[in-house]
Design an enzyme around this catalytic site. Structure first.
Site, mmCIF file in Angstrom:
data_model
loop_
_atom_site.group_PDB
_atom_site.id
_atom_site.type_symbol
_atom_site.label_atom_id
_atom_site.label_comp_id
_atom_site.label_asym_id
_atom_site.label_seq_id
_atom_site.Cartn_x
_atom_site.Cartn_y
_atom_site.Cartn_z
ATOM 1 N N ASN A 9 -46.861 -4.721 -51.920
ATOM 2 C CA ASN A 9 -47.950 -4.930 -52.875
ATOM 3 C C ASN A 9 -49.035 -3.910 -52.549
ATOM 4 O O ASN A 9 -49.723 -4.035 -51.549
ATOM 5 C CB ASN A 9 -48.475 -6.367 -52.714
ATOM 6 C CG ASN A 9 -49.727 -6.642 -53.520
ATOM 7 O OD1 ASN A 9 -50.106 -5.844 -54.376
ATOM 8 N ND2 ASN A 9 -50.362 -7.774 -53.252
ATOM 9 N N LYS A 11 -51.678 -3.369 -54.179
ATOM 10 C CA LYS A 11 -53.021 -3.829 -54.591
ATOM 11 C C LYS A 11 -53.737 -2.704 -55.341
ATOM 12 O O LYS A 11 -53.085 -1.945 -56.052
ATOM 13 C CB LYS A 11 -53.801 -4.336 -53.366
ATOM 14 C CG LYS A 11 -52.973 -5.331 -52.547
ATOM 15 C CD LYS A 11 -53.748 -6.064 -51.506
ATOM 16 C CE LYS A 11 -52.819 -7.044 -50.780
ATOM 17 N NZ LYS A 11 -53.512 -7.855 -49.791
ATOM 18 N N HIS A 93 -51.397 -14.176 -56.913
ATOM 19 C CA HIS A 93 -51.807 -13.716 -55.579
ATOM 20 C C HIS A 93 -53.181 -14.300 -55.253
ATOM 21 O O HIS A 93 -54.020 -14.460 -56.136
ATOM 22 C CB HIS A 93 -51.840 -12.185 -55.536
ATOM 23 C CG HIS A 93 -52.029 -11.642 -54.167
ATOM 24 N ND1 HIS A 93 -53.270 -11.591 -53.571
ATOM 25 C CD2 HIS A 93 -51.153 -11.173 -53.252
ATOM 26 C CE1 HIS A 93 -53.130 -11.098 -52.347
ATOM 27 N NE2 HIS A 93 -51.855 -10.841 -52.132
ATOM 28 N N GLU A 95 -55.718 -13.059 -54.044
ATOM 29 C CA GLU A 95 -56.867 -12.236 -54.466
ATOM 30 C C GLU A 95 -57.162 -12.428 -55.941
ATOM 31 O O GLU A 95 -58.321 -12.358 -56.360
ATOM 32 C CB GLU A 95 -56.592 -10.761 -54.111
ATOM 33 C CG GLU A 95 -56.711 -10.543 -52.598
ATOM 34 C CD GLU A 95 -55.821 -9.454 -52.041
ATOM 35 O OE1 GLU A 95 -55.316 -8.619 -52.809
ATOM 36 O OE2 GLU A 95 -55.625 -9.458 -50.803
ATOM 37 N N GLU A 163 -48.104 -17.099 -48.617
ATOM 38 C CA GLU A 163 -49.075 -16.180 -48.032
ATOM 39 C C GLU A 163 -50.345 -16.946 -47.646
ATOM 40 O O GLU A 163 -51.197 -17.199 -48.508
ATOM 41 C CB GLU A 163 -49.449 -15.094 -49.044
ATOM 42 C CG GLU A 163 -48.299 -14.225 -49.479
ATOM 43 C CD GLU A 163 -48.792 -12.872 -49.976
ATOM 44 O OE1 GLU A 163 -48.427 -11.863 -49.374
ATOM 45 O OE2 GLU A 163 -49.575 -12.853 -50.933
ATOM 46 N N GLY A 169 -54.397 -9.405 -44.755
ATOM 47 C CA GLY A 169 -55.284 -8.298 -44.426
ATOM 48 C C GLY A 169 -56.136 -8.511 -43.190
ATOM 49 O O GLY A 169 -57.072 -7.762 -42.938
ATOM 50 N N SER A 208 -50.183 -9.946 -43.206
ATOM 51 C CA SER A 208 -50.196 -9.164 -41.965
ATOM 52 C C SER A 208 -48.816 -8.943 -41.358
ATOM 53 O O SER A 208 -48.667 -8.911 -40.134
ATOM 54 C CB SER A 208 -51.161 -9.793 -40.940
ATOM 55 O OG SER A 208 -52.496 -9.753 -41.422
HETATM 56 P P1 PGA Z 1 -51.254 -7.733 -45.983
HETATM 57 O O1 PGA Z 1 -51.247 -8.310 -47.483
HETATM 58 O O2 PGA Z 1 -49.824 -7.412 -45.645
HETATM 59 O O3 PGA Z 1 -52.118 -6.505 -46.066
HETATM 60 O O4 PGA Z 1 -51.827 -8.789 -45.110
HETATM 61 C C1 PGA Z 1 -50.212 -9.153 -47.922
HETATM 62 C C2 PGA Z 1 -50.431 -9.519 -49.377
HETATM 63 O O5 PGA Z 1 -51.570 -9.753 -49.782
HETATM 64 O O6 PGA Z 1 -49.455 -9.572 -50.163
#
Ligand code: PGA
Length: 248
Positions: A9, A11, A93, A95, A163, A169, A208
């Site tokens: 992803n 983003k 997601h 976010e 997640e 992140g 992560s």
């Molecule tokens: P990350 O994000 O691997 O940077 O923690 C995962 C995600 O949001 O899909």
């Protein structure tokens, strides 16, 4: 047997210059034995599909509107993603749930639109740090799973991504026991709702995932792959994760 899936992803990262990373990813993984998916910003989908040529890497969107077309400035529909060459779409997601206030009902409507357009949805869910601390993780995940997944979903047309919000992140990762507990719970809930087809759903872990922790996460029961953010941006980071999943 469920085919493993390594999904990236990107983003809100990436312009045409970053397609060099796709060339590097393909060079490092010329004949993958697992499914690979990259979800770049919508602006890059068509170029990425074109640049990967015949490589089996799948390209996906990061969101879609619940309607197929209409007066919705700035939004993109599932048929538009499909026409651009996308074959999957990430939905719900954390976010998007945070930045845009997306509810489970909205995520479900989007997932239905994706199904109608022939795009499997990667439906995301996960608890906040506060919910984890309060011991309500399974309540939260159970509610999101029930609310966000269409009744018509099948293992062939939907992927579930667990997640934890606090792991995205941050460099923080749940313990392997915590991952096993939630993935096992999701599988059991899918079985309650979809019967034997529950075994066909892929359940990804996200939050992560890095080259250094991928192998131990992929050894956990009911982890069928990963949804990777930061470490999917560079082939040098994503390729070792793909290798770990391929070996699991
Ligand atoms: P990350 O994000 O691997 O940077 O923690 C995962 C995600 O949001 O899909």
């Amino acid at each position: 047997m469920r085919r493993k899936l390594a999904a990236g992803n990107w983003k809100m990262n990436g312009t045409a210059a970053d397609l060099a990373e796709i060339a590097a990813l393909i060079a490092a993984n010329p004949a993958p034995t697992i499914d690979l998916l990259i979800c770049p910003p919508a602006t890059l989908i068509a170029q990425m599909v074109w640049s990967k040529k015949n490589h089996p890497l799948a390209v996906g969107g990061q969101d879609c509107h619940a309607k197929a077309a209409g007066a919705h400035t700035g939004d993109i529909s599932a048929p538009m993603l499909a026409a651009a060459g996308a074959s999957h779409v990430i939905l719900g997601h954390s976010e998007r749930r945070t930045d845009h206030g997306e509810t489970d009902a909205q995520v479900r409507a989007k997932a239905q639109a994706a199904l109608a357009a022939g795009l499997p949805g990667v439906i995301c869910m996960g608890e906040t740090r506060a919910a984890r601390a309060a011991g309500t993780t399974l309540d939260v995940v159970g509610r999101q799973l029930a609310g966000s997944t269409p009744d018509t979903a099948t293992g062939a047309t939907a992927v579930i991504a667990y997640e934890p919000v606090w792991a995205i992140g941050t460099g923080l990762v749940p313990t392997l026991e915590q991952i096993a507990e939630v993935h096992g719970f999701i599988r059991a809930e899918l079985a309650r709702r979809f019967g034997a087809d529950a075994q066909a759903f892929r359940i990804l872990y996200g939050g992560s995932v890095k080259p250094g922790n991928a192998a131990e996460i992929f050894a956990v029961a009911d982890v069928d792959g990963a949804l990777v953010g930061g470490a999917s941006l560079k082939s040098a980071d994503f390729s070792p994760i793909i290798a770990a999943l391929s070996a699991s």
